[in-house]
Design a protein around this motif. Structure first.
Motif, PDB file in Angstrom:
ATOM      1  N   THR A 179     -18.320 -39.634 -26.166  1.00  0.00           N
ATOM      2  CA  THR A 179     -19.139 -38.677 -25.426  1.00  0.00           C
ATOM      3  C   THR A 179     -18.416 -38.274 -24.148  1.00  0.00           C
ATOM      4  O   THR A 179     -18.167 -39.099 -23.271  1.00  0.00           O
ATOM      5  CB  THR A 179     -20.509 -39.288 -25.067  1.00  0.00           C
ATOM      6  N   VAL A 180     -18.069 -36.991 -24.079  1.00  0.00           N
ATOM      7  CA  VAL A 180     -17.368 -36.439 -22.920  1.00  0.00           C
ATOM      8  C   VAL A 180     -18.284 -35.417 -22.248  1.00  0.00           C
ATOM      9  O   VAL A 180     -18.758 -34.492 -22.904  1.00  0.00           O
ATOM     10  CB  VAL A 180     -16.052 -35.755 -23.340  1.00  0.00           C
ATOM     11  N   VAL A 181     -18.553 -35.581 -20.970  1.00  0.00           N
ATOM     12  CA  VAL A 181     -19.407 -34.638 -20.259  1.00  0.00           C
ATOM     13  C   VAL A 181     -18.666 -34.098 -19.040  1.00  0.00           C
ATOM     14  O   VAL A 181     -17.807 -34.781 -18.469  1.00  0.00           O
ATOM     15  CB  VAL A 181     -20.749 -35.275 -19.824  1.00  0.00           C
ATOM     16  N   GLU A 182     -18.993 -32.869 -18.669  1.00  0.00           N
ATOM     17  CA  GLU A 182     -18.425 -32.243 -17.480  1.00  0.00           C
ATOM     18  C   GLU A 182     -19.511 -32.106 -16.408  1.00  0.00           C
ATOM     19  O   GLU A 182     -20.594 -31.599 -16.681  1.00  0.00           O
ATOM     20  CB  GLU A 182     -17.851 -30.873 -17.814  1.00  0.00           C
ATOM     21  N   VAL A 183     -19.198 -32.559 -15.225  1.00  0.00           N
ATOM     22  CA  VAL A 183     -20.097 -32.461 -14.080  1.00  0.00           C
ATOM     23  C   VAL A 183     -19.459 -31.505 -13.076  1.00  0.00           C
ATOM     24  O   VAL A 183     -18.287 -31.666 -12.720  1.00  0.00           O
ATOM     25  CB  VAL A 183     -20.306 -33.846 -13.430  1.00  0.00           C
ATOM     26  N   PRO A 184     -20.177 -30.489 -12.624  1.00  0.00           N
ATOM     27  CA  PRO A 184     -19.575 -29.539 -11.682  1.00  0.00           C
ATOM     28  C   PRO A 184     -19.217 -30.181 -10.355  1.00  0.00           C
ATOM     29  O   PRO A 184     -19.994 -30.969  -9.804  1.00  0.00           O
ATOM     30  CB  PRO A 184     -20.660 -28.467 -11.519  1.00  0.00           C
ATOM     31  N   VAL A 185     -18.027 -29.856  -9.868  1.00  0.00           N
ATOM     32  CA  VAL A 185     -17.585 -30.339  -8.559  1.00  0.00           C
ATOM     33  C   VAL A 185     -16.962 -29.184  -7.779  1.00  0.00           C
ATOM     34  O   VAL A 185     -16.559 -28.176  -8.355  1.00  0.00           O
ATOM     35  CB  VAL A 185     -16.548 -31.484  -8.675  1.00  0.00           C
ATOM     36  N   ALA A 186     -16.897 -29.356  -6.473  1.00  0.00           N
ATOM     37  CA  ALA A 186     -16.210 -28.406  -5.598  1.00  0.00           C
ATOM     38  C   ALA A 186     -14.826 -28.962  -5.284  1.00  0.00           C
ATOM     39  O   ALA A 186     -14.699 -30.033  -4.691  1.00  0.00           O
ATOM     40  CB  ALA A 186     -17.007 -28.195  -4.315  1.00  0.00           C
ATOM     41  N   PHE A 187     -13.798 -28.258  -5.728  1.00  0.00           N
ATOM     42  CA  PHE A 187     -12.408 -28.652  -5.511  1.00  0.00           C
ATOM     43  C   PHE A 187     -11.911 -27.968  -4.244  1.00  0.00           C
ATOM     44  O   PHE A 187     -12.087 -26.762  -4.068  1.00  0.00           O
ATOM     45  CB  PHE A 187     -11.576 -28.229  -6.715  1.00  0.00           C
ATOM     46  N   VAL A 188     -11.272 -28.726  -3.357  1.00  0.00           N
ATOM     47  CA  VAL A 188     -10.805 -28.195  -2.072  1.00  0.00           C
ATOM     48  C   VAL A 188      -9.296 -28.394  -1.972  1.00  0.00           C
ATOM     49  O   VAL A 188      -8.802 -29.518  -2.137  1.00  0.00           O
ATOM     50  CB  VAL A 188     -11.506 -28.895  -0.896  1.00  0.00           C
ATOM     51  N   GLU A 189      -8.572 -27.341  -1.717  1.00  0.00           N
ATOM     52  CA  GLU A 189      -7.122 -27.442  -1.598  1.00  0.00           C
ATOM     53  C   GLU A 189      -6.736 -28.391  -0.459  1.00  0.00           C
ATOM     54  O   GLU A 189      -7.389 -28.430   0.597  1.00  0.00           O
ATOM     55  CB  GLU A 189      -6.520 -26.051  -1.358  1.00  0.00           C
ATOM     56  N   ARG A 190      -5.681 -29.151  -0.691  1.00  0.00           N
ATOM     57  CA  ARG A 190      -5.230 -30.112   0.317  1.00  0.00           C
ATOM     58  C   ARG A 190      -4.890 -29.401   1.629  1.00  0.00           C
ATOM     59  O   ARG A 190      -4.442 -28.252   1.632  1.00  0.00           O
ATOM     60  CB  ARG A 190      -4.016 -30.881  -0.199  1.00  0.00           C
ATOM     61  N   GLU A 191      -5.051 -30.123   2.737  1.00  0.00           N
ATOM     62  CA  GLU A 191      -4.701 -29.604   4.050  1.00  0.00           C
ATOM     63  C   GLU A 191      -3.434 -30.233   4.592  1.00  0.00           C
ATOM     64  O   GLU A 191      -2.777 -29.666   5.466  1.00  0.00           O
ATOM     65  CB  GLU A 191      -5.855 -29.839   5.035  1.00  0.00           C
ATOM     66  N   VAL A 192      -3.086 -31.419   4.090  1.00  0.00           N
ATOM     67  CA  VAL A 192      -1.911 -32.146   4.568  1.00  0.00           C
ATOM     68  C   VAL A 192      -0.994 -32.442   3.398  1.00  0.00           C
ATOM     69  O   VAL A 192      -1.441 -32.837   2.322  1.00  0.00           O
ATOM     70  CB  VAL A 192      -2.319 -33.470   5.255  1.00  0.00           C
ATOM     71  N   GLY A 193       0.312 -32.248   3.564  1.00  0.00           N
ATOM     72  CA  GLY A 193       1.266 -32.539   2.513  1.00  0.00           C
ATOM     73  C   GLY A 193       1.435 -31.364   1.574  1.00  0.00           C
ATOM     74  O   GLY A 193       0.885 -30.278   1.759  1.00  0.00           O
ATOM     75  N   THR A 194       2.220 -31.602   0.523  1.00  0.00           N
ATOM     76  CA  THR A 194       2.540 -30.532  -0.420  1.00  0.00           C
ATOM     77  C   THR A 194       2.101 -30.922  -1.826  1.00  0.00           C
ATOM     78  O   THR A 194       2.080 -32.101  -2.195  1.00  0.00           O
ATOM     79  CB  THR A 194       4.049 -30.245  -0.435  1.00  0.00           C
ATOM     80  N   SER A 195       1.757 -29.906  -2.616  1.00  0.00           N
ATOM     81  CA  SER A 195       1.328 -30.127  -3.999  1.00  0.00           C
ATOM     82  C   SER A 195       2.481 -30.660  -4.840  1.00  0.00           C
ATOM     83  O   SER A 195       3.649 -30.333  -4.613  1.00  0.00           O
ATOM     84  CB  SER A 195       0.820 -28.803  -4.582  1.00  0.00           C
ATOM     85  N   LYS A 196       2.137 -31.478  -5.848  1.00  0.00           N
ATOM     86  CA  LYS A 196       3.157 -32.020  -6.750  1.00  0.00           C
ATOM     87  C   LYS A 196       3.375 -31.110  -7.964  1.00  0.00           C
ATOM     88  O   LYS A 196       4.176 -31.424  -8.840  1.00  0.00           O
ATOM     89  CB  LYS A 196       2.731 -33.421  -7.229  1.00  0.00           C
TER      90      LYS A 196
END
Length: 266
Positions: free
Chosen positions: A204-221
């Motif tokens: 059983t796989v369920v999706e729960v809505p979340v708010a994703f926020v772009e990082r403020e410190v460092g760099t994306s991988k």
């Protein structure tokens, strides 16, 4: 139909993989400890050259619910999480959490995911279901995520709308059935890999809505290599999955009375 309640999640391990996150780690640990005070935290540091590992050790020395697993070098997101899963399994945890160290996954939303796990094997914090959102992302990153998830959904024929999401809860008993020792994915397609394994095993796989926020410190991988790995692997998995489905349909047809009638017709 609402899935039945499962065994209570009494012990939860939150896995936090790090590589050059010295500017974020203390913040994310503090927020996690406040959001889920009964959970234990496992920092998985891939020999960060910026001192993240040393900071993690200091935080662990101050808090018995924080542990650090030092890894020999940068091997990718997938191997780091698999090491965390093994560590948690060996110590008898009921569930593991995947969460980024950069604050893009908000710890304050984790209790909602854990509540959903009371009736699910895998819970995905989803950006692309109704109620989910993304904040401060440039247009090209948004397009890349939407495109990647659309590609995965149609290529693999799966219902999950955010198969690349990295904010998740897994029941350990579910992970044990997913043959994670066979997983070879290195980057973000690791998330798609585990999603597909869960669905193929009827979990059983369920999706729960979340708010994703772009990082403020460092760099994306994120990198071109990670995107290429995901595109190629998902394409191969899609071909394999479609081929297996076709063979299963043919086998089912051959077992049907109509097939035998056709074989017996001169």
């Amino acid at each position: 139909m609402t899935p039945p309640a499962r065994a209570a999640l009494e012990r939860t391990c939150v896995c936090v993989p790090t590589y050059n996150e010295v500017g974020n780690l203390e913040m994310i640990v503090r927020r996690l400890r406040a959001a889920v005070p009964t959970a234990d935290l496992l920092v998985l540091d891939d020999a960060s050259p910026d001192g993240t590992g040393a900071l993690a050790d200091r935080l662990a020395a101050q808090d018995p619910q924080v542990t650090v697993l030092h890894r020999p070098g940068k091997e990718g997101l997938g191997p780091a999480y698999l090491a965390g899963f093994r560590w948690a399994w060996e110590r008898g945890y009921d569930a593991v959490v995947q969460i980024d160290a950069d604050g893009s996954h908000q710890p304050e939303q984790l209790p909602g995911l854990l509540a959903a796990a009371e009736r699910a094997d895998v819970v995905i914090g989803s950006r692309w279901v109704p109620g989910g959102s993304v904040h401060n992302w440039p247009a090209h990153r948004r397009a890349l995520s939407v495109g990647a998830n659309t590609y995965a959904r149609y290529t693999l024929g799966i219902p999950v709308r955010d198969a690349t999401a990295g904010f998740r809860v897994y029941r350990l008993e579910a992970l044990a059935s997913m043959d994670t020792h066979e997983v070879a994915s290195q980057g973000y397609c690791f998330q798609v890999d585990l999603t597909l394994r869960a669905l193929d095993r009827g979990l059983t796989v369920v999706e729960v809505p979340v708010a994703f926020v772009e990082r403020e410190v460092g760099t994306s991988k994120m990198s071109d290599a990670i995107v290429r790995e995901a595109a190629v692997r998902v394409g191969v998995w899609g071909l394999q999955r479609r081929g297996r489905q076709a063979r299963e349909r043919l086998a089912s047809l051959r077992r049907s009375p109509r097939w035998h009638h056709l074989e017996e017709t001169p």
